[in-house]
Design an enzyme around this catalytic site. Structure first.
Site, mmCIF file in Angstrom:
data_model
loop_
_atom_site.group_PDB
_atom_site.id
_atom_site.type_symbol
_atom_site.label_atom_id
_atom_site.label_comp_id
_atom_site.label_asym_id
_atom_site.label_seq_id
_atom_site.Cartn_x
_atom_site.Cartn_y
_atom_site.Cartn_z
ATOM 1 N N ALA A 16 0.821 -1.211 0.000
ATOM 2 C CA ALA A 16 0.000 0.000 0.000
ATOM 3 C C ALA A 16 0.851 1.254 0.000
ATOM 4 O O ALA A 16 0.507 2.245 0.643
ATOM 5 C CB ALA A 16 -0.950 -0.010 1.193
ATOM 6 N N GLY A 17 1.970 1.224 -0.732
ATOM 7 C CA GLY A 17 2.698 2.449 -1.001
ATOM 8 C C GLY A 17 1.938 3.277 -2.015
ATOM 9 O O GLY A 17 0.782 2.978 -2.348
ATOM 10 N N LYS A 123 10.724 -1.176 -10.524
ATOM 11 C CA LYS A 123 11.644 -0.792 -11.590
ATOM 12 C C LYS A 123 13.059 -0.690 -11.027
ATOM 13 O O LYS A 123 13.314 0.130 -10.150
ATOM 14 C CB LYS A 123 11.224 0.551 -12.193
ATOM 15 C CG LYS A 123 9.819 0.540 -12.794
ATOM 16 C CD LYS A 123 9.412 1.916 -13.285
ATOM 17 C CE LYS A 123 8.001 1.910 -13.868
ATOM 18 N NZ LYS A 123 7.586 3.245 -14.362
ATOM 19 N N LYS A 209 16.059 4.238 -16.769
ATOM 20 C CA LYS A 209 15.506 5.587 -16.880
ATOM 21 C C LYS A 209 15.631 6.338 -15.558
ATOM 22 O O LYS A 209 15.735 7.574 -15.542
ATOM 23 C CB LYS A 209 14.060 5.544 -17.368
ATOM 24 C CG LYS A 209 13.088 4.768 -16.484
ATOM 25 C CD LYS A 209 12.396 5.640 -15.452
ATOM 26 C CE LYS A 209 11.476 4.817 -14.580
ATOM 27 N NZ LYS A 209 10.834 5.627 -13.520
#
Length: 354
Positions: A16-17, A123, A209
């Site tokens: 739940a970030g 990521k 990125k």
């Protein structure tokens, strides 16, 4: 717009970030969605006030979204779908991916005939091992029947998604049914979901990125102008593609949402934590002070791993190397920029065989 999921199919979001909460809010428009928060007080607050005050303050979540702090309840929610296949979305960072998958594998043992599809959203590269997320996931489920697996990525700030603003994302999976399920759960209203089979390319784009966004933030913090930022974005994209191809990704992936799209957003958007870390460094703040203030950025965690992978495969990553020197080797930002500019001139697009 896609048709809603059948009522019997359920989605569980583990974590739940900000991003896990945003995706749970998005999925709740199409499916019976349950969000899992590690902290019981957080879960109770989200369930009663429909606000995640810590990660998305001021954003009102859909009334249909429910939250629990009981891990087994969240897993059972997806595994207990009476028809069709459930979907579990892992809203945790790379550092926590192995642990959450191990817990998930154990919890799913109670449902041997109902293993839901699993999507991860993190990521980066693992800081110590250099593994990509799909490699971590496969190791965590080693020795057991793998569920359907895929990665969800793309240019997206959690706050905007939670607010219902438009977003386009990519789900990459080798299994068509996983992509179809993700589309049914998330596509429509403000979200457009594209599909890919290039898991490696999507993951490399999402990891590198962040490093390039730190570089652009440093440049902007130094006041080097928009020309310099454009150059860093363009040459950063070339680095992303070179490493991605070496690891088995596809060139076309890097011109899409999870390559160029995510890079532009993260390198220029004010909501980007990686860009904010770079800005602070360019303005003279020390990395230790920045991290001590509570600001975290995945690009800091994975920069060294990316550089090590580049060296292992003989891939030139000059921007990544410059960022590592600034972050970890006490090279000043201006010196790192000077070193980049003094590199030997070369063709922008090497000829075949070069």
């Amino acid at each position: 717009m896609m048709s809603p999921l059948p009522a019997q199919t359920r989605v569980a979001v583990l974590g739940a970030g900000s991003w896990g909460t945003a995706l749970a809010a998005l999925a709740s428009a199409n499916a019976d969605t349950l969000l899992w928060a590690r902290d019981a007080a957080t879960a109770q607050a989200i369930d009663s006030t429909h606000i995640n005050q810590r990660y998305l303050p001021g954003v009102v979540l859909p009334a249909s979204l429910r939250c629990t702090s009981r891990f087994t309840e969240a897993v059972a929610h997806a595994c207990g779908a009476s028809a069709g296949q459930g979907l579990i979305i892992l809203g945790v960072p790379v550092a926590g991916l192995a642990d959450i998958c191990a817990q998930l594998d154990q919890a799913m043992a109670a449902f041997p005939d109902k293993r839901p599809a699993v999507l991860w959203t993190c990521k980066g590269f693992h800081q110590e091992s250099g593994l990509l997320p799909h490699e971590i996931v496969q190791q965590a489920f080693s020795g057991h029947a793998l569920p359907g697996l895929g990665v969800l990525s793309g240019p997206s700030f959690a706050r905007e998604v939670a607010q219902g603003l438009p977003v386009a994302l990519t789900v990459a999976s080798q299994q068509e049914e996983v992509a179809d399920l993700a589309i049914q759960a998330l596509h429509g209203r403000a979200a457009r979901i594209y599909t890919s089979q290039d898991i490696v390319g999507v993951e490399v784009g999402g990891a590198l990125k962040n490093v390039m966004a730190i570089a652009c933030g440093i440049s902007d913090g130094l006041g080097l102008g928009t020309n310099a930022r454009a150059a860093l974005i363009t040459r950063g994209l070339a680095e992303m593609q070179r490493l991605g191809l070496a690891l088995g990704g596809q060139a076309t992936t890097f011109s899409g949402l999870t390559g160029l799209g995510d890079l532009v957003l993260t390198a220029t958007g004010d909501l980007s934590r990686n860009r904010q870390v770079g800005l602070a460094i360019g303005q003279g703040q020390a990395l230790t002070d920045i991290l001590a203030s509570g600001m975290t950025a995945e690009g800091v965690r994975c920069a060294r791993a990316a550089l090590a992978l580049g060296r292992k495969h003989g891939i030139d990553l000059p921007i990544t190397e410059a960022v590592c020197k600034v972050l970890f080797d006490e090279v000043s930002p201006r010196q790192a920029v000077s070193d980049l500019l003094s590199r030997e001139a070369k063709a922008e697009t090497p000829q075949a065989g070069q």
